[in-house]
Design a protein around this motif. Sequence first.
Motif, short mmCIF file in Angstrom:
data_model
loop_
_atom_site.label_atom_id
_atom_site.label_comp_id
_atom_site.label_asym_id
_atom_site.label_seq_id
_atom_site.Cartn_x
_atom_site.Cartn_y
_atom_site.Cartn_z
N PRO A 221 71.19 1.80 23.14
CA PRO A 221 70.08 1.31 23.98
C PRO A 221 68.94 2.30 24.12
N ILE A 222 69.25 3.62 24.16
CA ILE A 222 68.17 4.61 24.27
C ILE A 222 67.34 4.59 23.00
N PHE A 223 68.02 4.51 21.86
CA PHE A 223 67.31 4.44 20.58
C PHE A 223 66.33 3.25 20.57
N ASN A 224 66.84 2.09 21.00
CA ASN A 224 65.99 0.89 20.99
C ASN A 224 64.79 1.05 21.91
N ALA A 225 65.03 1.65 23.09
CA ALA A 225 63.92 1.83 24.03
C ALA A 225 62.88 2.79 23.44
N LEU A 226 63.35 3.87 22.80
CA LEU A 226 62.43 4.84 22.22
C LEU A 226 61.65 4.23 21.05
N ALA A 227 62.34 3.37 20.28
CA ALA A 227 61.68 2.77 19.11
C ALA A 227 60.52 1.87 19.53
N GLU A 228 60.60 1.35 20.75
CA GLU A 228 59.55 0.44 21.22
C GLU A 228 58.30 1.16 21.71
N ILE A 229 58.43 2.47 21.95
CA ILE A 229 57.28 3.20 22.51
C ILE A 229 56.14 3.24 21.50
N ASP A 230 54.97 2.93 21.97
CA ASP A 230 53.78 2.93 21.11
C ASP A 230 53.40 4.38 20.77
N ASN A 231 53.32 4.67 19.48
CA ASN A 231 53.01 6.02 19.04
C ASN A 231 51.69 6.54 19.59
N SER A 232 50.73 5.62 19.78
CA SER A 232 49.41 6.06 20.22
C SER A 232 49.46 6.65 21.64
N LEU A 233 50.45 6.21 22.43
CA LEU A 233 50.60 6.79 23.78
C LEU A 233 50.96 8.27 23.67
N ILE A 234 51.86 8.56 22.72
CA ILE A 234 52.29 9.94 22.55
C ILE A 234 51.14 10.79 21.99
N ASN A 235 50.44 10.21 21.02
CA ASN A 235 49.29 10.92 20.47
C ASN A 235 48.23 11.16 21.55
N ALA A 236 48.02 10.17 22.39
CA ALA A 236 47.06 10.30 23.48
C ALA A 236 47.44 11.45 24.38
N SER A 237 48.75 11.53 24.67
CA SER A 237 49.25 12.59 25.54
C SER A 237 48.94 13.97 24.95
N TYR A 238 49.16 14.10 23.61
CA TYR A 238 48.85 15.38 22.96
C TYR A 238 47.35 15.65 22.98
N ILE B 48 67.84 4.13 29.08
CA ILE B 48 68.79 5.06 29.68
C ILE B 48 69.67 4.34 30.70
N ARG B 49 69.03 3.49 31.52
CA ARG B 49 69.82 2.74 32.51
C ARG B 49 70.85 1.84 31.83
N ALA B 50 70.40 1.16 30.76
CA ALA B 50 71.33 0.27 30.04
C ALA B 50 72.49 1.09 29.47
N GLY B 51 72.18 2.28 28.95
CA GLY B 51 73.23 3.14 28.41
C GLY B 51 74.21 3.58 29.47
N ILE B 52 73.67 3.98 30.63
CA ILE B 52 74.54 4.40 31.73
C ILE B 52 75.48 3.27 32.12
N GLN B 53 74.90 2.07 32.19
CA GLN B 53 75.71 0.90 32.55
C GLN B 53 76.80 0.67 31.50
N ALA B 54 76.43 0.80 30.23
CA ALA B 54 77.39 0.52 29.15
C ALA B 54 78.49 1.56 29.09
N VAL B 55 78.26 2.75 29.65
CA VAL B 55 79.27 3.80 29.57
C VAL B 55 80.05 3.92 30.88
N PHE B 56 79.34 3.83 32.00
CA PHE B 56 79.99 4.11 33.29
C PHE B 56 81.07 3.08 33.61
N ILE B 57 80.76 1.79 33.42
CA ILE B 57 81.72 0.75 33.81
C ILE B 57 83.02 0.83 33.00
N PRO B 58 82.94 0.90 31.66
CA PRO B 58 84.21 1.05 30.93
C PRO B 58 84.95 2.35 31.27
N SER B 59 84.18 3.41 31.60
CA SER B 59 84.85 4.67 31.90
C SER B 59 85.69 4.59 33.17
#
Lengths: 268, 271
Positions: free
Chosen positions: A155-172, A194-205
């Motif tokens: 889920p973190i990978f998917n969330a990061l993949a959705e981030i618009d590159n221009s936002l990061i470039n703008a930040s720089y 991150i929240r989705a990941g926490i949910q996917a790990v915490f409950i089974p744990s």
Amino acid sequence: MNKKLFYFIPYTLWLVLFVGAPIILMLLQSFMSIDGQATLANYQIFFGSGTYLRMMFNSVWYAFLITVITLVISFPTALFLNTLRHKDLWLLLIILPTWINLLLKTYAFIGILGHNGSINSFLQFMGFAPQQLLFSNASFLLVAAYIEIPFMILPIFNALAEIDNSLINASYDLGASKWQTLRHVILPLSADGIRAGIQAVFIPSLSLFMITRLIGGNRVITLGTAIEEHFLVTQNWGMGSTIGVVLIIAMIITMFVTRERKKGGNKY
Amino acid sequence: MNINKTRFWPTIYLIVVFILLYAPIFYLIFYSFNAGKYMHDFAGFSLRHYRQLFNDARMMEIVFNTFIVALLSSLIATIIGTLGAIGIYGTKNRVMRNVILSLNNVLMVSPDVIIGASFLIFFTMLGIGLGFGSVLMSHIAFSIPIVVLMVLPKLNEMNYSLLDAAQDLGANSWQVLTRVVLPYITSGIFAGFFMAFTYSLDDFAVTFFVTGNGFSTLSVEIYSRARQGVSLEINALSTLMFLISLILVVGYFMIDSYNSGRKAKKGKLSA
């Protein structure tokens, strides 16, 4: 339109029989004593005696540790994976181990962590005495984290993949350092992942029981282990169901805390 | 996403993560070829544990059982799940639709122990004996929601006017279903079937609760053998399981890319 209802019959039967009924039966069972009398005793015992409360806090604590460990390892992994050229292929390689039977992966660690296993051979090679690795809290954390890591990365990978590159470039362009960009741009934008990941790990744990048996050697007792023990060993289904209800409530709380926040709220 | 111009440390980090992810699996596979008896002190290459595995009648029966359960449960779950998804798609009342969807996801998010324990109560209450039947029913039950989640997006992506057009051209509802809807959502149905199949192969906790004494699946058998200690027969088995998983993954992605390739081709033709 009545034809639509016809398609629905088997599915509706499933909803009633296998989603609704078992949970309701478990709730009812939790109010029954071992000889079938209606009682509140199970809940009194659970919340009155220190044993069960301590077990519950223990279980939550371990699930918390497992979640933190996997998050710390997974976030950089997801971040770096996203910069690779064939990132979908690499992601597939991260997911592949989840397709391998859970029991086999756990079983591998019995060999690795065993008294004569690789880690101990390595320790001996380095001149240390062999350690008792199996059946310890640390080995439980290690194996649980190993098993859960892909579910955090995805889920973190998917969330990061959705981030618009221009936002990061703008930040720089605006003069932010790498760290500032990470902290103020990337992290907030990937929060839902991150929240989705926490949910996917915490409950089974909270509910892992075979790892506690095979690797933890019964030293780590989680809610899941306690349920298994009451249902299949001591046959006290009432108490087992009570712990089950507590686990369901813990699950609902976790889901509420880690729910997806509405985008563009009143934050600004 | 391109924040790292210096690639050195990230690459090292990823290599370490991949090694950690795969080391235990290859460790198992490596020792399955050990001529010795333990998961340490490699004593030379041998296939004796594979021979032992194939001569183990009980294990072979359990492998067979596991695949029968996985195949039957995923087939039945696919049928019920697909019909359910079509039903949900046809539900126009938003509230009702959301309620059904939330109920659908209950078994997806519930911890395995809860599913296992509550099914055990349920089967006992109904007087259903524990064994093949109860395991099969449980596997069907926990596979249905994943099929729905795989099929529903395909339905939502379908243009509703297709259905209107088919009806206007005189198709009855059976023809609309088999000639328009099902061909459109085939890739979703296959994805659902594959996911259900792997869920079933992989399940331990639910099966463990509802399996009784007579019937066993691979996960349950591995658990009980692992509790007695290491046997390299299990390593040999895991090598084979790893190969099967690989084949399944490759098969899944071939179907997936075949479907998207076909769609792209169709799109080109119509354009």
